[in-house]
Design a protein around this motif. Structure first.
Motif, short mmCIF file in Angstrom:
data_model
loop_
_atom_site.label_atom_id
_atom_site.label_comp_id
_atom_site.label_asym_id
_atom_site.label_seq_id
_atom_site.Cartn_x
_atom_site.Cartn_y
_atom_site.Cartn_z
N ALA A 52 -1.90 0.79 4.35
CA ALA A 52 -1.90 -0.47 3.59
C ALA A 52 -3.32 -0.96 3.34
CB ALA A 52 -1.10 -1.53 4.36
N ASP A 53 -4.18 -0.83 4.34
CA ASP A 53 -5.56 -1.28 4.20
C ASP A 53 -6.30 -0.47 3.13
OD1 ASP A 53 -7.78 -2.96 5.17
OD2 ASP A 53 -8.64 -1.07 5.85
N ILE A 54 -6.09 0.84 3.13
CA ILE A 54 -6.75 1.69 2.13
C ILE A 54 -6.26 1.36 0.73
CG2 ILE A 54 -6.93 4.07 1.29
CD1 ILE A 54 -6.87 4.97 4.23
N ILE A 55 -4.93 1.23 0.58
CA ILE A 55 -4.37 0.92 -0.73
C ILE A 55 -4.85 -0.44 -1.22
CG2 ILE A 55 -2.22 0.39 -1.95
CD1 ILE A 55 -0.86 2.52 -0.25
N ASN A 56 -4.88 -1.42 -0.32
CA ASN A 56 -5.34 -2.76 -0.70
C ASN A 56 -6.80 -2.74 -1.16
OD1 ASN A 56 -2.86 -3.85 -0.10
ND2 ASN A 56 -3.43 -4.52 1.95
N HIS A 57 -7.62 -1.97 -0.47
CA HIS A 57 -9.03 -1.88 -0.87
C HIS A 57 -9.18 -1.19 -2.23
CE1 HIS A 57 -10.29 -3.18 3.14
NE2 HIS A 57 -11.51 -3.28 2.65
N ALA A 132 -3.35 -9.79 0.37
CA ALA A 132 -2.60 -8.53 0.26
C ALA A 132 -2.14 -8.07 1.64
CB ALA A 132 -3.46 -7.46 -0.41
N TRP A 133 -3.02 -8.22 2.63
CA TRP A 133 -2.67 -7.83 4.00
C TRP A 133 -1.55 -8.71 4.55
CZ3 TRP A 133 -3.44 -3.89 7.21
CH2 TRP A 133 -3.15 -4.08 8.56
N ALA A 134 -1.64 -10.01 4.27
CA ALA A 134 -0.59 -10.93 4.73
C ALA A 134 0.76 -10.57 4.11
CB ALA A 134 -0.97 -12.36 4.38
N GLN A 135 0.74 -10.21 2.85
CA GLN A 135 1.98 -9.82 2.17
C GLN A 135 2.54 -8.53 2.77
OE1 GLN A 135 3.65 -11.56 -0.25
NE2 GLN A 135 5.25 -10.03 0.07
N ASP A 136 1.68 -7.57 3.03
CA ASP A 136 2.13 -6.31 3.63
C ASP A 136 2.69 -6.55 5.03
OD1 ASP A 136 1.42 -4.80 1.44
OD2 ASP A 136 -0.60 -4.39 2.18
N SER A 137 2.07 -7.47 5.77
CA SER A 137 2.52 -7.76 7.13
C SER A 137 3.90 -8.40 7.14
CB SER A 137 1.52 -8.69 7.83
OG SER A 137 0.25 -8.07 7.94
N GLN A 138 4.23 -9.13 6.07
CA GLN A 138 5.56 -9.71 5.97
C GLN A 138 6.61 -8.66 5.63
OE1 GLN A 138 5.35 -12.90 3.12
NE2 GLN A 138 4.32 -14.30 4.52
N ASN A 139 6.20 -7.64 4.90
CA ASN A 139 7.15 -6.62 4.46
C ASN A 139 7.42 -5.56 5.51
OD1 ASN A 139 7.30 -7.91 1.97
ND2 ASN A 139 5.67 -6.66 1.07
N GLU A 140 6.43 -5.27 6.36
CA GLU A 140 6.61 -4.24 7.38
C GLU A 140 5.70 -4.52 8.57
OE1 GLU A 140 5.61 -0.43 5.83
OE2 GLU A 140 3.87 -1.16 4.72
#
Length: 203
Positions: A52-57, A132-140
């Motif tokens: 997720a971090d790589i994709i967000n960057h 973006a990280w906060a959104q990813d953290s909510q999803n998984e």
């Protein structure tokens, strides 16, 4: 008769120690298995977090590049304005200006979100990454720390139970020797067996 009674008591103690040792072995095995499961879940969360971090960057820097293009076209459109230009030049510059601002408008509406532009005109890349990280953290689940902490606790518990098994095995050995001995030293062996059994039970 007294000797037979002693043997009976020791036999009961041997049985109890055997059951306790088997229970400790079973619990240690369960703890190790659960620790392995927790390690797997932690590793899975860690991999997903890195992904997720790589994709967000990647996305954020693509948006930032689009923003820099937007700034360039917007500034180019502004530079095309010349109050002292003749009519022909003004018409040509006007067409180029509308084209440049059209590209800038398209970039801001499609390729990045204008809400990340600060009042000073700078693009807030860090804010986009955090959101973006906060959104990813909510999803998984992207936090491996609790799983690894649980794994450490379970492995510590397994080590403790393994130590108990060793102590109970020593107790079993002393009690077996006491049961097989005919001389008075059997009471000494039995006493040691009981002490080790208590040590194994009390931890």
């Amino acid at each position: 008769m007294k000797h037979e009674t002693f043997k009976s008591y020791v036999a009961v103690l041997v049985a109890v120690v055997t059951v306790l040792g088997a229970t400790a072995a079973c619990l240690a095995s369960v703890a190790v298995s659960s620790a392995s499961d927790a390690d797997f879940l932690g590793l899975d969360a860690s991999i997903r977090a890195q992904k997720a971090d790589i994709i967000n960057h990647v996305y954020a820097f693509e948006h930032y590049r689009a923003y820099t293009d937007y700034v360039r076209y917007d500034e180019y459109g502004r530079l095309l304005y010349d109050p002292n230009a003749d009519e022909e030049t003004d018409l040509r510059n006007g067409a180029l200006q509308r084209e440049a601002w059209g590209v800038a408008s398209g970039l801001s509406s499609v390729f990045f979100s204008p809400r990340y532009i600060n009042p000073d005109g700078q693009y807030d890349l860090e804010r986009e990454l955090q959101e973006a990280w906060a959104q990813d953290s909510q999803n998984e689940d992207l936090n491996p720390t609790p799983y690894f902490a649980e794994s450490d606790q379970l492995r510590a518990r397994s080590s403790f139970l393994t130590a108990d098994m060793i102590v109970l095995a020593i107790s079993f050995w002393f009690l077996t020797v006491a049961q097989a001995t005919e001389k008075k030293i059997k009471y000494f062996w039995a006493g040691l067996g009981i002490l080790f059994a208590l040590a194994g039970i009390l931890g």
